[in-house]
Design an enzyme around this catalytic site. Sequence first.
Site, mmCIF file in Angstrom:
data_model
loop_
_atom_site.group_PDB
_atom_site.id
_atom_site.type_symbol
_atom_site.label_atom_id
_atom_site.label_comp_id
_atom_site.label_asym_id
_atom_site.label_seq_id
_atom_site.Cartn_x
_atom_site.Cartn_y
_atom_site.Cartn_z
ATOM 1 N N HIS A 54 11.692 6.041 8.402
ATOM 2 C CA HIS A 54 10.482 5.882 7.580
ATOM 3 C C HIS A 54 9.678 7.183 7.454
ATOM 4 O O HIS A 54 9.473 7.665 6.332
ATOM 5 C CB HIS A 54 9.647 4.710 8.104
ATOM 6 C CG HIS A 54 8.259 4.653 7.567
ATOM 7 N ND1 HIS A 54 7.992 4.452 6.226
ATOM 8 C CD2 HIS A 54 7.055 4.792 8.165
ATOM 9 C CE1 HIS A 54 6.679 4.471 6.045
ATOM 10 N NE2 HIS A 54 6.096 4.671 7.195
ATOM 11 N N GLU A 82 -0.695 5.960 15.924
ATOM 12 C CA GLU A 82 -0.831 4.502 15.843
ATOM 13 C C GLU A 82 0.212 3.767 16.697
ATOM 14 O O GLU A 82 -0.119 2.834 17.414
ATOM 15 C CB GLU A 82 -0.698 4.076 14.373
ATOM 16 C CG GLU A 82 -0.746 2.574 14.125
ATOM 17 C CD GLU A 82 -2.123 1.974 14.364
ATOM 18 O OE1 GLU A 82 -3.101 2.728 14.348
ATOM 19 O OE2 GLU A 82 -2.200 0.742 14.579
ATOM 20 N N ASP A 83 1.454 4.212 16.626
ATOM 21 C CA ASP A 83 2.556 3.411 17.182
ATOM 22 C C ASP A 83 3.177 3.936 18.471
ATOM 23 O O ASP A 83 4.092 3.319 19.017
ATOM 24 C CB ASP A 83 3.686 3.275 16.144
ATOM 25 C CG ASP A 83 3.224 2.507 14.916
ATOM 26 O OD1 ASP A 83 2.229 1.779 15.017
ATOM 27 O OD2 ASP A 83 3.861 2.655 13.852
ATOM 28 N N ASP A 265 3.735 -1.264 -28.729
ATOM 29 C CA ASP A 265 3.755 0.114 -28.235
ATOM 30 C C ASP A 265 4.428 0.214 -26.866
ATOM 31 O O ASP A 265 3.834 0.602 -25.879
ATOM 32 C CB ASP A 265 2.359 0.732 -28.205
ATOM 33 C CG ASP A 265 1.375 -0.121 -27.421
ATOM 34 O OD1 ASP A 265 1.687 -1.294 -27.184
ATOM 35 O OD2 ASP A 265 0.314 0.399 -27.052
HETATM 36 MN MN MN Z 1 3.992 4.637 7.942
#
Ligand code: MN
Length: 319
Positions: A54, A82-83, A265
Amino acid sequence: MATEAVKKKIDNIIKIVEKNDPDADPDMIMRAFNLADQAHAGQKRKSGEDYIIHPVAVAYILAKYRMDTETICAALLHDVIEDTDTTHEEIATMFNPKIADLVEGVTKIGKIDYQSKEESQAEYIRKMVMAMSKDIRVILIKLVDRLHNMRTLEYMTKEKQKEKARETLDIYAPIANRLGIQAIKAELEDLSLKYLDPEGYYNLVKSVKAKKQAREEYVNQVIDILKKKLAEVDIPCKVYGRSKHFYSIYRKMKAQHRKFDEIYDLVAVRVIVNTVKECYGVLGLVHTEWKPIPGRFKDYIAMPKPNMYQSLHTACATG
Ligand code: MN
């Protein structure tokens, strides 16, 4: 540890950054990758793949947008605060305070509570996101983070898919639009639509596909006429055809209560010239060749968009 495919991608990222950033630092990018790889070791995406794919995917997309070394390092590290156990201080010491701030900025935006249904609330949150990102690169990383998560949303639960799609449509696509990053805005909107109204989305994909050839032939005719006319008056230019993305057709059908066949269009033509004078010149020529539709002309040269976008828009009746 990282697979061959991931290693190849990181080599590729470094090559792209070296091409675009005069101060490219391949060693620093490699160190950011190694730290992220170690920090996320053992973590998996919902797809079952190693988590590291990721941040590497996010860094790769940003590299293609010609972002600098610091942005790429921060993109590789964007989820470690964060992780994982990694801290702002560690990143600041191992890399530099700027990269640590970028990662922290992305982390903070991720913590905003988006649970709102009202448009006024959405605008408030969009403003908050913009205000929290003193460095524009924070928003760019966050947008691309969301883009990759939306591309891989199929692995989430139905409920989560709808929640993320709603949030993307309300918060992130409008921010991409405000920054003038149309490609990201369009993809975020189309991916959101796919999960919010799957039936509407797939019907539209089918309809658009069915008419594709006729539409392309038609737009090529228009381009040929334009090129010929512009050559006659000696305006050097580039002319491109552009298709509307699914969500913009969808929105139009809903807003105007029309069926697909009543939307005309679906294609647009874009003319790029060198000067403002030539730009108005092209407009005059277009309005001589095709009849302009009242109320559709917009002069973004005299009145640029907030992101400084400048151009002329018009719509004409044809046939
Ligand atoms: Mn992420």
